[in-house]
Design a protein around this motif. Structure first.
Motif, PDB file in Angstrom:
ATOM      1  N   LEU A 160       0.855  -1.185   0.000  1.00 30.56           N
ATOM      2  CA  LEU A 160       0.000   0.000   0.000  1.00 30.56           C
ATOM      3  C   LEU A 160       0.892   1.237   0.000  1.00 30.56           C
ATOM      4  O   LEU A 160       1.769   1.378   0.853  1.00 30.56           O
ATOM      5  CB  LEU A 160      -0.908   0.019   1.229  1.00 30.56           C
ATOM      6  N   GLY A 161       0.686   2.122  -0.963  1.00 28.07           N
ATOM      7  CA  GLY A 161       1.449   3.363  -1.045  1.00 28.07           C
ATOM      8  C   GLY A 161       0.529   4.564  -0.986  1.00 28.07           C
ATOM      9  O   GLY A 161      -0.507   4.594  -1.669  1.00 28.07           O
ATOM     10  N   ILE A 162       0.883   5.555  -0.186  1.00 24.27           N
ATOM     11  CA  ILE A 162       0.049   6.738   0.030  1.00 24.27           C
ATOM     12  C   ILE A 162       0.907   7.993  -0.068  1.00 24.27           C
ATOM     13  O   ILE A 162       2.055   8.012   0.389  1.00 24.27           O
ATOM     14  CB  ILE A 162      -0.629   6.688   1.418  1.00 24.27           C
ATOM     15  N   ARG A 163       0.336   9.060  -0.652  1.00 23.96           N
ATOM     16  CA  ARG A 163       1.008  10.349  -0.713  1.00 23.96           C
ATOM     17  C   ARG A 163       0.057  11.425  -0.186  1.00 23.96           C
ATOM     18  O   ARG A 163      -1.116  11.468  -0.557  1.00 23.96           O
ATOM     19  CB  ARG A 163       1.425  10.686  -2.141  1.00 23.96           C
ATOM     20  N   ILE A 164       0.581  12.287   0.691  1.00 26.46           N
ATOM     21  CA  ILE A 164      -0.208  13.411   1.190  1.00 26.46           C
ATOM     22  C   ILE A 164      -0.123  14.557   0.190  1.00 26.46           C
ATOM     23  O   ILE A 164       0.974  14.991  -0.182  1.00 26.46           O
ATOM     24  CB  ILE A 164       0.295  13.865   2.572  1.00 26.46           C
ATOM     25  N   VAL A 165      -1.280  15.044  -0.251  1.00 24.12           N
ATOM     26  CA  VAL A 165      -1.316  16.085  -1.282  1.00 24.12           C
ATOM     27  C   VAL A 165      -1.929  17.396  -0.772  1.00 24.12           C
ATOM     28  O   VAL A 165      -2.004  18.374  -1.519  1.00 24.12           O
ATOM     29  CB  VAL A 165      -2.106  15.596  -2.514  1.00 24.12           C
ATOM     30  N   GLY A 166      -2.339  17.435   0.485  1.00 24.63           N
ATOM     31  CA  GLY A 166      -2.904  18.670   1.034  1.00 24.63           C
ATOM     32  C   GLY A 166      -3.341  18.466   2.469  1.00 24.63           C
ATOM     33  O   GLY A 166      -3.151  17.395   3.057  1.00 24.63           O
ATOM     34  N   GLY A 167      -3.945  19.519   3.045  1.00 21.71           N
ATOM     35  CA  GLY A 167      -4.439  19.414   4.405  1.00 21.71           C
ATOM     36  C   GLY A 167      -3.806  20.421   5.347  1.00 21.71           C
ATOM     37  O   GLY A 167      -2.888  21.160   4.973  1.00 21.71           O
ATOM     38  N   ASP A 168      -4.285  20.433   6.569  1.00 17.18           N
ATOM     39  CA  ASP A 168      -3.827  21.352   7.608  1.00 17.18           C
ATOM     40  C   ASP A 168      -2.832  20.635   8.512  1.00 17.18           C
ATOM     41  O   ASP A 168      -3.206  20.038   9.524  1.00 17.18           O
ATOM     42  CB  ASP A 168      -5.016  21.871   8.406  1.00 17.18           C
ATOM     43  N   HIS A 169      -1.565  20.660   8.145  1.00 20.09           N
ATOM     44  CA  HIS A 169      -0.501  20.007   8.897  1.00 20.09           C
ATOM     45  C   HIS A 169       0.832  20.486   8.336  1.00 20.09           C
ATOM     46  O   HIS A 169       0.864  21.315   7.425  1.00 20.09           O
ATOM     47  CB  HIS A 169      -0.607  18.484   8.770  1.00 20.09           C
ATOM     48  N   ARG A 170       1.939  19.962   8.875  1.00 19.98           N
ATOM     49  CA  ARG A 170       3.257  20.391   8.405  1.00 19.98           C
ATOM     50  C   ARG A 170       4.061  19.248   7.793  1.00 19.98           C
ATOM     51  O   ARG A 170       5.272  19.357   7.649  1.00 19.98           O
ATOM     52  CB  ARG A 170       4.043  21.028   9.553  1.00 19.98           C
ATOM     53  N   LEU A 171       3.402  18.166   7.437  1.00 16.70           N
ATOM     54  CA  LEU A 171       4.096  17.060   6.782  1.00 16.70           C
ATOM     55  C   LEU A 171       4.070  17.299   5.277  1.00 16.70           C
ATOM     56  O   LEU A 171       3.240  16.748   4.552  1.00 16.70           O
ATOM     57  CB  LEU A 171       3.427  15.727   7.139  1.00 16.70           C
TER      58      LEU A 171
END
Length: 245
Positions: A160-171
């Motif tokens: 399983l591969g995941i990428r964060i593309v937005g949101g309210d955080h600093r990652l």
């Protein structure tokens, strides 16, 4: 001083320093996160193996893995690092069959099944590569929402591969790979779970500090995954589970 107590105090000190220096979370909420992670990582019968660490080319201190763990990491956990990024991989051994553990890990649309910091997840589209989910994070943590895209989903290799593309955080520019592998633990079917990540290092912080923070969150998730999986196994839910959403 007791060895475990010394490690716990060191963990609390550095996690408190990192979170407060980044102003990621109000100081009065720190106890919730730290205490929860402490409980999750000290009550497990099978926990992330503590091994010697060595300094890697990416600037982070990483575990020295066993031969089989190293083989899996080299094969499946490849990340292209830029100069301002750090990467690490964690290994968890779970006393539950691989098909049961994978049935939880693969649910990109329902991460709250085992991730304790997620309160809600809304996914756009079906469960396929390119699908996007909007995750709500529980109050008191250094984020409120996270928008994430499914990059890999391999039911044969259990990847399983995941990428964060937005949101309210600093990652920023965060991506992760989780792989699930069968093994034998105490003569019974067990599972080795490996989770790796790559992420930008925030300005003003070191690669070690950034790795330490992300690893703490991943350890909590992996401990919770072990709790849920092993409880299901004890309850007799060991028959193959329909993996169709």
């Amino acid at each position: 001083m007791n060895c475990k107590l010394s490690q716990v105090r060191l963990t609390l000190f550095y996690t408190n320093y990192f979170l407060f220096s980044l102003k990621l979370i109000p100081l009065h909420h720190l106890f919730f996160l730290l205490f929860f992670c402490y409980i999750q990582n000290t009550t497990k019968k099978v926990s992330v193996t503590r091994k010697k660490k060595k300094k890697m080319n990416n600037g982070c201190e990483q575990q020295q893995y066993s031969v089989i763990e190293t083989q899996y990491i080299r094969r499946h956990h490849k990340h292209d690092l830029r100069d301002n990024q750090c990467s690490s991989a964690l290994v968890k051994h779970i006393k539950a069959p691989v098909h049961l553990v994978w049935s939880l890990v693969r649910r990109f649309d329902q991460p709250q099944k085992y991730k304790p910091f997620i309160s809600r997840c809304i996914m756009q589209g079906d469960l396929s590569i390119g699908s996007v989910r909007e995750v709500n994070v529980k109050s008191g943590l250094p984020a409120t929402t996270s928008t994430e895209r499914l990059e890999q989903l391999d039911d044969e290799e259990h990847i399983l591969g995941i990428r964060i593309v937005g949101g309210d955080h600093r990652l920023r520019n965060y991506s992760s790979i989780i792989t699930v592998h069968p093994e034998v633990i105490d003569g019974r079917p067990g599972t080795m779970v490996i989770e790796s990540f790559v992420v930008d290092v925030p300005e003003g912080n070191t690669k070690d500090e950034t790795c330490y923070f992300v690893e703490a969150l991943i350890r909590c998730n992996l401990s919770s995954l072990a709790d849920v999986s092993e409880r299901m196994a004890v309850q007799g839910r060991t028959d193959p589970i329909n993996i169709n959403p």
